[in-house]
Design a protein around this motif. Sequence first.
Motif, mmCIF file in Angstrom:
data_model
loop_
_atom_site.group_PDB
_atom_site.id
_atom_site.type_symbol
_atom_site.label_atom_id
_atom_site.label_comp_id
_atom_site.label_asym_id
_atom_site.label_seq_id
_atom_site.Cartn_x
_atom_site.Cartn_y
_atom_site.Cartn_z
ATOM 1 N N GLU A 193 -15.885 5.955 -3.642
ATOM 2 C CA GLU A 193 -15.215 6.127 -2.363
ATOM 3 C C GLU A 193 -14.150 5.069 -2.103
ATOM 4 O O GLU A 193 -13.521 5.074 -1.049
ATOM 5 N N GLN A 194 -13.957 4.169 -3.052
ATOM 6 C CA GLN A 194 -12.883 3.190 -2.875
ATOM 7 C C GLN A 194 -11.530 3.903 -2.991
ATOM 8 O O GLN A 194 -11.409 4.941 -3.637
ATOM 9 N N THR A 195 -10.517 3.316 -2.345
ATOM 10 C CA THR A 195 -9.174 3.890 -2.363
ATOM 11 C C THR A 195 -8.167 2.793 -2.656
ATOM 12 O O THR A 195 -8.511 1.608 -2.690
ATOM 13 N N ILE A 196 -6.920 3.186 -2.817
ATOM 14 C CA ILE A 196 -5.863 2.197 -3.032
ATOM 15 C C ILE A 196 -5.717 1.283 -1.820
ATOM 16 O O ILE A 196 -5.244 0.147 -1.936
ATOM 17 N N MET A 197 -6.177 1.749 -0.650
ATOM 18 C CA MET A 197 -6.071 0.950 0.567
ATOM 19 C C MET A 197 -7.212 -0.044 0.729
ATOM 20 O O MET A 197 -7.253 -0.784 1.712
ATOM 21 N N ASN A 198 -8.159 -0.086 -0.223
ATOM 22 C CA ASN A 198 -9.209 -1.106 -0.191
ATOM 23 C C ASN A 198 -8.706 -2.462 -0.639
ATOM 24 O O ASN A 198 -9.387 -3.473 -0.422
ATOM 25 N N PHE A 199 -7.511 -2.500 -1.254
ATOM 26 C CA PHE A 199 -7.074 -3.700 -1.962
ATOM 27 C C PHE A 199 -5.655 -4.102 -1.576
ATOM 28 O O PHE A 199 -4.805 -3.242 -1.328
ATOM 29 N N ALA A 200 -5.419 -5.408 -1.537
ATOM 30 C CA ALA A 200 -4.056 -5.926 -1.430
ATOM 31 C C ALA A 200 -3.405 -5.770 -2.801
ATOM 32 O O ALA A 200 -3.936 -6.250 -3.809
ATOM 33 N N HIS A 201 -2.257 -5.083 -2.846
ATOM 34 C CA HIS A 201 -1.675 -4.725 -4.147
ATOM 35 C C HIS A 201 -1.385 -5.937 -5.014
ATOM 36 O O HIS A 201 -1.569 -5.900 -6.236
ATOM 37 N N HIS A 202 -0.926 -7.059 -4.421
ATOM 38 C CA HIS A 202 -0.537 -8.210 -5.230
ATOM 39 C C HIS A 202 -1.740 -8.956 -5.807
ATOM 40 O O HIS A 202 -1.570 -9.793 -6.692
ATOM 41 N N ARG A 203 -2.952 -8.646 -5.329
ATOM 42 C CA ARG A 203 -4.162 -9.297 -5.830
ATOM 43 C C ARG A 203 -5.089 -8.322 -6.538
ATOM 44 O O ARG A 203 -6.231 -8.668 -6.858
ATOM 45 N N ILE A 204 -4.602 -7.127 -6.815
ATOM 46 C CA ILE A 204 -5.502 -6.080 -7.299
ATOM 47 C C ILE A 204 -6.071 -6.401 -8.682
ATOM 48 O O ILE A 204 -7.161 -5.944 -9.042
ATOM 49 N N GLY A 205 -5.351 -7.231 -9.454
ATOM 50 C CA GLY A 205 -5.859 -7.632 -10.764
ATOM 51 C C GLY A 205 -7.113 -8.476 -10.695
ATOM 52 O O GLY A 205 -7.789 -8.672 -11.709
ATOM 53 N N ASN A 206 -7.460 -8.984 -9.508
ATOM 54 C CA ASN A 206 -8.711 -9.723 -9.329
ATOM 55 C C ASN A 206 -9.914 -8.797 -9.290
ATOM 56 O O ASN A 206 -11.063 -9.267 -9.407
ATOM 57 N N PHE A 207 -9.668 -7.497 -9.092
ATOM 58 C CA PHE A 207 -10.765 -6.586 -8.819
ATOM 59 C C PHE A 207 -10.905 -5.442 -9.818
ATOM 60 O O PHE A 207 -11.934 -4.755 -9.818
ATOM 61 N N MET A 208 -9.889 -5.230 -10.658
ATOM 62 C CA MET A 208 -9.953 -4.106 -11.582
ATOM 63 C C MET A 208 -8.960 -4.325 -12.719
ATOM 64 O O MET A 208 -8.037 -5.152 -12.605
ATOM 65 N N PRO A 209 -9.132 -3.592 -13.824
ATOM 66 C CA PRO A 209 -8.124 -3.653 -14.883
ATOM 67 C C PRO A 209 -6.786 -3.103 -14.389
ATOM 68 O O PRO A 209 -6.745 -2.247 -13.502
ATOM 69 N N VAL A 210 -5.704 -3.600 -14.973
ATOM 70 C CA VAL A 210 -4.363 -3.141 -14.636
ATOM 71 C C VAL A 210 -3.641 -2.716 -15.912
ATOM 72 O O VAL A 210 -3.568 -3.488 -16.871
ATOM 73 N N ILE A 211 -3.131 -1.505 -15.926
ATOM 74 C CA ILE A 211 -2.288 -1.035 -17.025
ATOM 75 C C ILE A 211 -0.844 -1.153 -16.566
ATOM 76 O O ILE A 211 -0.459 -0.562 -15.554
ATOM 77 N N SER A 212 -0.033 -1.922 -17.276
ATOM 78 C CA SER A 212 1.357 -2.166 -16.879
ATOM 79 C C SER A 212 2.320 -1.480 -17.834
ATOM 80 O O SER A 212 2.113 -1.476 -19.055
ATOM 81 N N TYR A 213 3.399 -0.940 -17.260
ATOM 82 C CA TYR A 213 4.450 -0.290 -18.032
ATOM 83 C C TYR A 213 5.793 -0.926 -17.669
ATOM 84 O O TYR A 213 6.324 -0.689 -16.581
ATOM 85 N N PRO A 214 6.368 -1.729 -18.571
ATOM 86 C CA PRO A 214 7.653 -2.382 -18.296
ATOM 87 C C PRO A 214 8.845 -1.697 -18.950
ATOM 88 O O PRO A 214 9.916 -2.273 -19.054
ATOM 89 N N ASP A 215 8.669 -0.441 -19.383
ATOM 90 C CA ASP A 215 9.645 0.159 -20.282
ATOM 91 C C ASP A 215 10.889 0.718 -19.601
ATOM 92 O O ASP A 215 11.924 0.884 -20.248
ATOM 93 N N ALA A 216 10.815 1.038 -18.296
ATOM 94 C CA ALA A 216 11.967 1.678 -17.641
ATOM 95 C C ALA A 216 11.920 1.373 -16.151
ATOM 96 O O ALA A 216 10.847 1.186 -15.582
ATOM 97 N N PRO A 217 13.084 1.335 -15.488
ATOM 98 C CA PRO A 217 13.084 1.154 -14.024
ATOM 99 C C PRO A 217 12.464 2.379 -13.356
ATOM 100 O O PRO A 217 12.916 3.501 -13.564
ATOM 101 N N MET A 218 11.431 2.126 -12.540
ATOM 102 C CA MET A 218 10.655 3.222 -11.968
ATOM 103 C C MET A 218 10.687 3.267 -10.447
ATOM 104 O O MET A 218 10.063 4.140 -9.843
ATOM 105 N N TRP A 219 11.414 2.352 -9.809
ATOM 106 C CA TRP A 219 11.410 2.331 -8.352
ATOM 107 C C TRP A 219 12.658 1.640 -7.807
ATOM 108 O O TRP A 219 13.333 0.905 -8.518
#
Length: 268
Positions: A193-219
Amino acid sequence: MQVIGLCRFSYPAVGGFQVEHETIEDRRRYLYDPARLDERFRLFETTTLPCFKEQTDQDYQFLIVIGECLPKPALDRLHDLTAGIKQVQIIAREPARHRRVMKQILNDARTDAAKPCLQFRHDDDDAVSVDFVERLRLAAKDGKGLMERSKTVAIDYNQGFLARFGAGGIQAAQVFRPLLGVGFAIHVRGGCEQTIMNFAHHRIGNFMPVISYPDAPMWVRTLNQFNDSPHARNSTTQLSALTPEQQGEFIARFAIDHDAVRRVHSVE
């Protein structure tokens, strides 16, 4: 797999803003100030809506959360701008604790809580690439084993643009910003029942694995006078007018039309 996006559009939450207000009435006055709302609508029209209209994978939901007290002219304008975008659902709520109400909205949107889903949050003045949803599904395949073993896994696209929009067009700079919160999502395992709103985005690596993609501008993250983040409002990043090649890239990657930006931001 269900993909759910959440966008807060001037929702007068209790908490959830870096700009502080003593009362809900103060927050409403700030959020619904005509100059602020006009800027939000101009940015929403030229950044957020084009990129979601043109997603290469159209199988997603986009929940826009507003206050039940949003002035009627603004509500009508929001409905007019989003008319015909089948993925959009406008959800009105009374003021409440920010994270609690957003978590409830996301969990209510899940069609089958026993199955996994992908969730992203999106600010009303930013854009993502037109293949964002498609790439989220590919990321879920890339990380299949990790996601089966973890309740939640973050997906971070850490290349993008900082930009200012105005009557003169677009000024921008390509940057690397990990865990910025735009072009960012989480995979939630079935039964969690956890959601993306359970976590502060800049600290989310403290709570779960993070898969990063640096290959292209996405935003594209816009810098404007009403940014909630002081880092964005006071950014010293040097921006330059888009070259003709970059104007083409903005159309191809983000569905952002330089001429449309100038036209919308020139209207008095």
